[in-house]
Scaffold this motif. Structure first.
Motif, PDB file in Angstrom:
ATOM      1  N   UNK A 295       0.854  -1.185   0.000  1.00 57.30           N
ATOM      2  CA  UNK A 295       0.000   0.000   0.000  1.00 57.30           C
ATOM      3  C   UNK A 295       0.892   1.239   0.000  1.00 57.30           C
ATOM      4  N   UNK A 296       0.443   2.310  -0.637  1.00 58.51           N
ATOM      5  CA  UNK A 296       1.294   3.498  -0.732  1.00 58.51           C
ATOM      6  C   UNK A 296       1.720   4.016   0.640  1.00 58.51           C
ATOM      7  N   UNK A 297       0.892   3.810   1.638  1.00 54.50           N
ATOM      8  CA  UNK A 297       1.231   4.281   2.979  1.00 54.50           C
ATOM      9  C   UNK A 297       2.467   3.581   3.544  1.00 54.50           C
ATOM     10  N   UNK A 298       2.799   2.398   3.022  1.00 52.91           N
ATOM     11  CA  UNK A 298       3.960   1.643   3.505  1.00 52.91           C
ATOM     12  C   UNK A 298       5.031   1.455   2.442  1.00 52.91           C
ATOM     13  N   UNK A 299       4.854   2.070   1.278  1.00 50.87           N
ATOM     14  CA  UNK A 299       5.741   1.796   0.144  1.00 50.87           C
ATOM     15  C   UNK A 299       7.144   2.355   0.318  1.00 50.87           C
ATOM     16  N   UNK A 300       7.314   3.405   1.059  1.00 55.37           N
ATOM     17  CA  UNK A 300       8.660   3.940   1.273  1.00 55.37           C
ATOM     18  C   UNK A 300       9.240   4.592   0.038  1.00 55.37           C
ATOM     19  N   UNK A 301      10.550   4.772   0.071  1.00 50.41           N
ATOM     20  CA  UNK A 301      11.269   5.489  -0.972  1.00 50.41           C
ATOM     21  C   UNK A 301      11.357   4.640  -2.243  1.00 50.41           C
ATOM     22  N   UNK A 302      10.849   5.147  -3.372  1.00 54.25           N
ATOM     23  CA  UNK A 302      10.935   4.379  -4.616  1.00 54.25           C
ATOM     24  C   UNK A 302      12.356   4.282  -5.164  1.00 54.25           C
ATOM     25  N   UNK A 303      13.296   5.043  -4.604  1.00 57.66           N
ATOM     26  CA  UNK A 303      14.689   4.976  -5.059  1.00 57.66           C
ATOM     27  C   UNK A 303      15.292   3.599  -4.812  1.00 57.66           C
ATOM     28  N   UNK A 304      14.661   2.809  -3.945  1.00 55.98           N
ATOM     29  CA  UNK A 304      15.132   1.454  -3.682  1.00 55.98           C
ATOM     30  C   UNK A 304      14.714   0.467  -4.767  1.00 55.98           C
ATOM     31  N   UNK A 305      13.986   0.954  -5.774  1.00 62.12           N
ATOM     32  CA  UNK A 305      13.481   0.086  -6.840  1.00 62.12           C
ATOM     33  C   UNK A 305      13.927   0.599  -8.204  1.00 62.12           C
ATOM     34  N   UNK A 306      13.987  -0.304  -9.178  1.00 66.54           N
ATOM     35  CA  UNK A 306      14.388   0.060 -10.528  1.00 66.54           C
ATOM     36  C   UNK A 306      13.222   0.567 -11.362  1.00 66.54           C
TER      37      UNK A 306
END
Length: 191
Positions: free
Chosen positions: A58-69
């Protein structure tokens, strides 16, 4: 109907050094129907390519997208807008999202023909601001038993069609398209 942003070059999305790409599927869902679409997207992405490591949150727990490609970001649509947590996530992480391939999806129209027929008000601005590759609108589900009293009153007043209008073949086809875009490209030598 898919909406596509003008193609702007994204920095090369790499892999995590092991030949695998990390994909985040982040979703805002009020009554579960949009979360189920996100779950199917994640399932098909995983099945389509062994090089994709897919995390759904869920977006509320997704965190920083920099950790993903790469990121697939979606939201349920109410009153023509994305849910506030999805809008907030996109605004808070706009810089990181612009630095990787991003796809957006909305879930909301119901019935045939779709009701409401318009794209969410947020779609075009988000597509541009995040330099997302594409925005898709998927039909949703309207189950009055899952709604609160005020929501049921609005649905009744609008005479919104009740039922599950989700188009699972379209969801799967889009996930396969995303997986194909994320597939590693063969490196060509100079000789």
């Amino acid at each position: 109907m898919p909406t596509q942003a003008p193609r702007t070059p994204h920095p090369a999305h790499g892999t995590n050094g092991e030949g695998r790409s990390r994909v985040l599927v982040a979703v805002a869902s009020r009554h579960g129907a949009t979360a189920e679409i996100a779950e199917e997207l994640a399932r098909v992405l995983r099945a389509a390519s062994p090089t994709l490591v897919v995390q759904i949150l869920p977006v509320e727990r997704a965190g920083d997208p920099a950790d993903h490609d790469a990121v697939v970001l979606g939201s349920a649509v109410y009153a023509g807008r994305w849910l506030a947590p999805a809008r907030d996530y996109a605004a808070r992480h706009a810089a990181a999202l612009r630095g990787r391939p991003v796809w957006l999806f909305s879930s909301g129209p119901i019935g045939a023909p779709p009701f409401p027929p318009d794209d969410p008000h947020d779609a075009a601005p988000l597509l541009r601001s995040l330099t997302a590759r594409e925005h898709r609108v998927f039909p949703g589900r309207l189950d009055p038993a899952r709604l609160g009293l005020a929501e049921r009153a609005v649905v009744t007043a609008m005479r919104a069609p009740v039922g599950d209008s989700r188009d699972w073949p379209a969801v799967r086809a889009w996930a396969e398209q995303i997986a194909a875009e994320l597939a590693p490209r063969p490196v060509r030598g100079n000789g």
